[in-house]
Design a protein around this motif. Structure first.
Motif, PDB file in Angstrom:
ATOM      1  N   ASN A   4      14.886  -6.200  15.367  1.00 35.59           N
ATOM      2  CA  ASN A   4      14.768  -5.289  14.344  1.00 35.59           C
ATOM      3  C   ASN A   4      14.018  -3.779  14.765  1.00 35.59           C
ATOM      4  O   ASN A   4      12.671  -3.873  14.754  1.00 35.59           O
ATOM      5  CB  ASN A   4      14.157  -5.873  13.136  1.00 35.59           C
ATOM      6  CG  ASN A   4      14.802  -6.945  12.731  1.00 35.59           C
ATOM      7  OD1 ASN A   4      15.991  -7.166  12.641  1.00 35.59           O
ATOM      8  ND2 ASN A   4      14.227  -8.122  12.238  1.00 35.59           N
ATOM      9  N   GLY A   5      14.518  -2.774  14.952  1.00 37.87           N
ATOM     10  CA  GLY A   5      14.069  -1.374  15.305  1.00 37.87           C
ATOM     11  C   GLY A   5      14.831  -0.987  16.258  1.00 37.87           C
ATOM     12  O   GLY A   5      15.940  -1.172  16.650  1.00 37.87           O
ATOM     13  N   VAL A   6      14.457   0.301  16.491  1.00 38.14           N
ATOM     14  CA  VAL A   6      15.155   1.289  17.667  1.00 38.14           C
ATOM     15  C   VAL A   6      14.024   1.344  18.752  1.00 38.14           C
ATOM     16  O   VAL A   6      13.099   2.036  18.677  1.00 38.14           O
ATOM     17  CB  VAL A   6      15.533   2.568  16.932  1.00 38.14           C
ATOM     18  CG1 VAL A   6      16.167   3.335  18.021  1.00 38.14           C
ATOM     19  CG2 VAL A   6      16.560   2.112  15.633  1.00 38.14           C
ATOM     20  N   ALA A  50      19.544  -4.727  19.855  1.00 37.51           N
ATOM     21  CA  ALA A  50      18.790  -3.968  19.010  1.00 37.51           C
ATOM     22  C   ALA A  50      19.269  -2.270  19.500  1.00 37.51           C
ATOM     23  O   ALA A  50      19.448  -2.096  20.543  1.00 37.51           O
ATOM     24  CB  ALA A  50      17.555  -3.815  19.086  1.00 37.51           C
ATOM     25  N   ALA A 126      17.815   7.752  14.870  1.00 36.64           N
ATOM     26  CA  ALA A 126      16.875   6.565  14.917  1.00 36.64           C
ATOM     27  C   ALA A 126      16.849   6.038  13.577  1.00 36.64           C
ATOM     28  O   ALA A 126      16.839   4.826  13.006  1.00 36.64           O
ATOM     29  CB  ALA A 126      15.710   6.892  15.567  1.00 36.64           C
ATOM     30  N   GLU A 127      16.520   6.823  12.641  1.00 31.27           N
ATOM     31  CA  GLU A 127      16.047   6.612  11.096  1.00 31.27           C
ATOM     32  C   GLU A 127      17.439   6.130  10.491  1.00 31.27           C
ATOM     33  O   GLU A 127      17.578   5.189   9.866  1.00 31.27           O
ATOM     34  CB  GLU A 127      15.593   7.775  10.232  1.00 31.27           C
ATOM     35  CG  GLU A 127      14.227   7.917  10.697  1.00 31.27           C
ATOM     36  CD  GLU A 127      13.681   9.309  10.026  1.00 31.27           C
ATOM     37  OE1 GLU A 127      14.465  10.035   9.424  1.00 31.27           O
ATOM     38  OE2 GLU A 127      12.414   9.733   9.943  1.00 31.27           O
ATOM     39  N   MET A 130      18.209   2.616  11.910  1.00 32.17           N
ATOM     40  CA  MET A 130      17.232   1.673  11.070  1.00 32.17           C
ATOM     41  C   MET A 130      17.756   1.226   9.698  1.00 32.17           C
ATOM     42  O   MET A 130      17.672   0.118   9.101  1.00 32.17           O
ATOM     43  CB  MET A 130      15.876   1.826  11.100  1.00 32.17           C
ATOM     44  CG  MET A 130      15.029   1.792  12.401  1.00 32.17           C
ATOM     45  SD  MET A 130      13.428   2.109  12.472  1.00 32.17           S
ATOM     46  CE  MET A 130      13.329   4.082  12.495  1.00 32.17           C
ATOM     47  N   ASP A 131      18.190   2.378   8.792  1.00 28.73           N
ATOM     48  CA  ASP A 131      18.565   2.070   7.414  1.00 28.73           C
ATOM     49  C   ASP A 131      19.748   1.319   7.414  1.00 28.73           C
ATOM     50  O   ASP A 131      20.081   0.628   6.477  1.00 28.73           O
ATOM     51  CB  ASP A 131      18.742   3.512   6.928  1.00 28.73           C
ATOM     52  CG  ASP A 131      19.167   3.436   5.365  1.00 28.73           C
ATOM     53  OD1 ASP A 131      18.312   3.032   4.645  1.00 28.73           O
ATOM     54  OD2 ASP A 131      20.264   3.938   5.055  1.00 28.73           O
ATOM     55  N   GLY A 133      20.628  -1.118   9.162  1.00 24.15           N
ATOM     56  CA  GLY A 133      20.245  -2.552   9.753  1.00 24.15           C
ATOM     57  C   GLY A 133      19.851  -3.432   8.345  1.00 24.15           C
ATOM     58  O   GLY A 133      19.408  -2.821   7.528  1.00 24.15           O
ATOM     59  N   THR A 136      16.307  -3.927   6.808  1.00 23.44           N
ATOM     60  CA  THR A 136      15.522  -2.877   6.424  1.00 23.44           C
ATOM     61  C   THR A 136      15.578  -3.038   4.861  1.00 23.44           C
ATOM     62  O   THR A 136      14.652  -2.868   4.154  1.00 23.44           O
ATOM     63  CB  THR A 136      16.400  -1.681   6.690  1.00 23.44           C
ATOM     64  OG1 THR A 136      16.341  -1.398   7.821  1.00 23.44           O
ATOM     65  CG2 THR A 136      15.516  -0.183   5.918  1.00 23.44           C
ATOM     66  N   MET A 189      10.233  -7.535  12.086  1.00 21.70           N
ATOM     67  CA  MET A 189      10.300  -6.338  11.537  1.00 21.70           C
ATOM     68  C   MET A 189       9.622  -5.010  12.541  1.00 21.70           C
ATOM     69  O   MET A 189       9.440  -4.001  12.320  1.00 21.70           O
ATOM     70  CB  MET A 189       9.631  -6.084  10.159  1.00 21.70           C
ATOM     71  CG  MET A 189      10.476  -6.656   8.867  1.00 21.70           C
ATOM     72  SD  MET A 189      12.001  -5.803   8.717  1.00 21.70           S
ATOM     73  CE  MET A 189      11.407  -4.500   7.994  1.00 21.70           C
TER      74      MET A 189
END
Length: 290
Positions: A4-6, A50, A126-127, A130-131, A133, A136, A189
């Protein structure tokens, strides 16, 4: 490393454009970390890791769109068969010799900071990743978020598991039954670092840079300059090692062998967490017991 993350893999564009040992060193570095992302985040159900983004620095020096294309092609030719490659976020607004083109990395000018357009585009990509995923938008009890708020408000880089359990109880969380699920979720997270393994599970790390990276880079850094790159990082503890333990210092700087006597000097500031730091560095492949 969690799913979970970039993740951003940063490299020096000048090095990749050269033909000497620094170029190979840079490629080896990227290969190591890309493979690490595969090891820690690959999901066999989706066949993906990821998300990750490749970032090239020194755009203020390497300005030519032609050079950017060369680097993009080199990255593709070198890493396109890596299992992490399908998760690389491309750069659809890159500059090529014939105008806008898609690059496999984001060239950035660090001297501009957030004023660099490529940096802004990378942040947006990147945002967005994540959104998209599922993590989130996962719903969790408010008591979990209350615990997080309480821990972050204390502004400490780490806590003992016992202290976290005490705070959790005041937030309405059962320390004996529920706490491990809360910490596992926050770890996944990427909000904190908690590894439920012998030697590590008793520590909850809120700031991995302060807790782990700073002491690790006292050991793993450029102790001496090398051909083609005169920079090196010398601290007072390094000078003390050189003066008092010259033979052991040479073993570290020339052969990468770290002795106990050197560690006591290098980590004099971190004596209270020494064993946990060693266990973490071994786990992440930064140290190997000899």
């Amino acid at each position: 490393l969690t799913r979970n993350g970039v993740y951003a893999l940063v490299f020096n564009m000048e090095w990749l454009l050269g033909m000497g040992p620094l170029r190979q060193q840079c490629l080896d570095y990227l290969k190591f970390w890309m493979s690490s992302i595969v090891v820690h985040t690959f999901d066999p159900e989706t066949g993906r890791t990821a998300p990750l983004v490749l970032v090239g620095t020194r755009k203020d020096i390497v300005r030519s769109p032609s050079d950017h294309e060369k680097i993009s092609i080199l990255l593709f030719d070198t890493f396109s068969r890596n299992k992490a490659w399908p998760s690389v976020l491309d750069n659809p607004k890159g500059e090529g010799v014939n105008g806008t083109c898609t690059l496999w990395f984001y060239p950035v000018d660090n001297t501009l900071g957030r004023g660099d357009d490529s940096m802004s585009q990378m942040t947006v990509a990147a945002e967005k990743a994540m959104d998209e995923g599922s993590f989130t938008h996962k719903k969790v009890p408010l008591t979990w978020l209350r615990l997080l708020d309480e821990l972050q408000a204390k502004k400490e880089s780490w806590f003992s598991l016992r202290d976290v359990a005490t705070v959790a109880a005041t937030c309405g969380i059962d320390p004996s039954e529920e706490l491990k699920y809360v910490l596992h979720f926050l770890h996944e997270m990427g909000i904190l670092l908690w590894i439920d393994e012998p030697g590590l599970g008793e520590v909850v790390i809120m700031d991995a840079v302060s807790y782990l990276v700073e002491p690790a880079t006292v050991i793993i850094c450029k102790h001496v300059p090398v051909a083609g790159d005169a920079t090196h990082h010398i601290q007072d503890v390094h000078k003390e090692c050189n003066r008092k333990h010259y033979t052991e210092w040479l073993l570290l700087t020339e052969r990468g062998i770290l002795s106990e006597v050197l560690l006591s000097v290098l980590w004099s500031k971190y004596a209270d967490r020494r064993e946990v730091l060693i266990t973490l560095m071994v786990k992440f492949g930064l140290l190997v017991p000899l």
